[in-house]
Every structure is written in C-alpha cells, then in structure tokens.
Design a protein around this motif. Sequence first.
Motif, short mmCIF file in Angstrom:
data_model
loop_
_atom_site.label_atom_id
_atom_site.label_comp_id
_atom_site.label_asym_id
_atom_site.label_seq_id
_atom_site.Cartn_x
_atom_site.Cartn_y
_atom_site.Cartn_z
N UNK A 1 0.86 -1.18 0.00
CA UNK A 1 0.00 0.00 0.00
C UNK A 1 0.89 1.23 0.00
N UNK A 2 0.90 1.94 -1.12
CA UNK A 2 1.84 3.05 -1.30
C UNK A 2 1.12 4.39 -1.29
N UNK A 3 1.58 5.30 -0.44
CA UNK A 3 1.19 6.70 -0.51
C UNK A 3 2.41 7.50 -0.92
N UNK B 1 3.74 0.19 2.65
CA UNK B 1 3.67 -0.80 3.72
C UNK B 1 2.87 -2.01 3.25
N UNK B 2 3.23 -3.16 3.81
CA UNK B 2 2.50 -4.40 3.51
C UNK B 2 1.93 -5.03 4.78
N UNK C 1 2.48 11.79 -5.02
CA UNK C 1 3.92 11.67 -5.25
C UNK C 1 4.34 12.44 -6.49
N UNK C 2 3.45 12.44 -7.48
CA UNK C 2 3.73 13.09 -8.76
C UNK C 2 2.40 13.38 -9.45
N UNK C 3 2.20 14.60 -9.86
CA UNK C 3 0.91 14.98 -10.42
C UNK C 3 0.59 14.19 -11.69
N UNK C 4 1.57 13.99 -12.56
CA UNK C 4 1.32 13.25 -13.78
C UNK C 4 0.97 11.79 -13.47
N UNK C 5 1.64 11.23 -12.46
CA UNK C 5 1.32 9.87 -12.02
C UNK C 5 -0.12 9.79 -11.52
N UNK C 6 -0.55 10.80 -10.77
CA UNK C 6 -1.93 10.84 -10.30
C UNK C 6 -2.91 10.81 -11.46
#
Length: 360
Positions: free
Chosen positions: A22-24, A29-30, A160-165
């Motif tokens: 689970x990535x923010x 974390x797992x 983390x990154x607007x383009x990724x969002x």
Amino acid sequence: MRVTGVAVTVVEVPQTAPLAPYRSHLRSSSTTQSAIVRVDTDEGITGWGEHNINFLPDISARRMEHDARAWLVGREAQNLNSFHQHCPLETRLKSGIELALWDICGKAAGTPVAALLGGIIRERVEVAACMGIQTYERAKEMAAWYVAQGFGTLKTKAGANMQEDLEMVRGVRDAVGCKLKLRIDPNRAYSPQQALELCRQLEQYDLEYLEQPIPAEPLSDAAWLRRQTRVPIALNESVVGPASVVEILRADAAAFILPDTHIAGGILPCVTIGRICEASGVPCIMHCGHDLGPKTAAMLHVAAACPAYSLANDTTYYGLEDDILTERLTIQSGTMAVPLQPGLGIEVDPERLARYRIDC
C-alpha cells in the motif's frame, strides 16, 4: 460499574494482494499495525477497542497501558460524557479506550452500540475500497478487480507526482468507466496552486471528490480552492474534532467531511460531527486508518446510526490476511452488515491476539 483493569496490545497483521504493498506519497507498507485495548469491569463485562498507530515512532504498548491504567482504573465505565470531559490521555489512546467503553455499555444494556446512538437506520453500510498509488496499467487491472468484487466506490492514494496521479485516474476510467465512484487522496502533498492545476486536469474524470490535496491550515486555502474548480473538495486531516468541523463549515472550506475515531477521540465525537454535518447538509464519510475488526465495527455502528454518513465509508479491511477477531467481518457487494450482537458485536480471539502481538 467500575473499571478494574486495562490492557493494551500492539499487533501487526500482514496485508494481502491486491492491497499490498500500500503506497502513498509518504511511504509504502504491507502490514497493518494497531493497538488493541481491553477494559475489564467489576461486573465481569469486558470491552474491546482499537486505535491506529501505523507509522508512529517510539510505539510502546507498555507505556500506553501504564497511562491508561493510572487514569482509568476505578472510574465509572458507562459515563461517556464524563470520560470525554475529563480524560487527559493522548487522543489515539483515548479513542481506543472509548471504543471499549461503548462496547461495555452495549453489552451491559444487551443492545448494539448503534442502538445506543439513537437507533439503526441502515443495517448494511456501503464501503469504499482504498488502494495505494498505482501505475496506469496496474490501476486498470485493479479497477476491474474492484468492480468484480462488487465495490461501487474506490479511493486511491496520490500526491507523489501529479502526472502519475492523472495517469492512475485515467487508468481507472479507461478500465471501468463510471462503474466506480472515484476519490483521490494526496494527503496534503500539494500547494494550493499545484492543487488547482491538478483539479483543472481532473475535472474531465468526474471525481466524487479530491481529499485533502493541500495542508490542513489555513482553511482559507481550501475555501479558495473550492471556488476555483468544479472538483468537490473533501477534508480529512483538517478534521480533528467537532469544533474543527464548525470552523470548516463556517469557512465553506469543504463539500465533504471525513472524521476518524483515532483523530477525533472516539465514537461520540464522530457522532457529534455527523449531527453537525446533518444539520448543515454536508455529507460525512468515516475515514479508515488501516483498521482491524474493532475499529471497523465502530465505523459500522457510527454509520448505521447517523444520517450524514450516507455515502461509502473508507475501508482496507478487504486486504487483511487475518484479523484478531474470533469471527471476521465480511464484505458483500461493497457493503458490510452492522454487527447486531450487544456492544460492538465483535469478540477478540486471544490466540490471534497473541500470534500477531509485537513486544513493545
């Protein structure tokens, strides 16, 4: 009825795919860490509670237990108003104890907590699946999986990154169209101007809301952002109790409010927030802190009794490898049944509690 004992156990339960890892934008974390609270009384009734401790430094179950015992033992177990008025403990620990006290109250009365909160208006509570940040391709795969599982609402981490969002959102929409109501949570990652740029590009994707894209303060920034975009703005980190919600509503800073028991201080403050929002015509959504069974049950009771909690409430419960309950809660077609046994309607399994216990 008086409190005779308090125990606090920190547990760590593995998460499963597709939730893990689970990535923010802050971390990945797992596993899910939580503190489980047991409160005993002189009438033989035991209550169970839970508060979130994920990612906090220097966690000590011994210290929490010592502090809880020092203040709580000998006090009346059923006077929740007095508890909230006088309890000096740190808010998370206070909330875990408060859940256990509600559990005791319900068991003593022979009725579910939701009935004590005014009565059950919904026997099943809709839940939103929460997932971490994903690539475009992985977002497509997971969106299809969530739809197949019967979920109608999806909340994703972001920031983390607007383009990724934007690519993640596009992946969800390309995979399932509008079969999922979509919420995005950047966890305060952006400045107001950055958030406005993100909103303008998100407007085409018909979000249910964008959650806390900017820092919690000042509220005037959130109010400004709302006036600049058609994307609805929700606030979570800005919500720290009923008084904070009054300020948010006065500032017209949010279209949606997301409280959480471990931040607000327990069930009663979340109910109060719900009443305030109900009177103001603003929807509430119960936030999730990677919750195990007791805290998930508390969410269900609040949502069951309060009209304002009419939308899908956050959960990662579907992604737990196990729980510390004798009988796990279940999710069917994106909804969870309100436990109807007395109290929170759950019982903790001592063997599982010992299996996942962390010595701290």
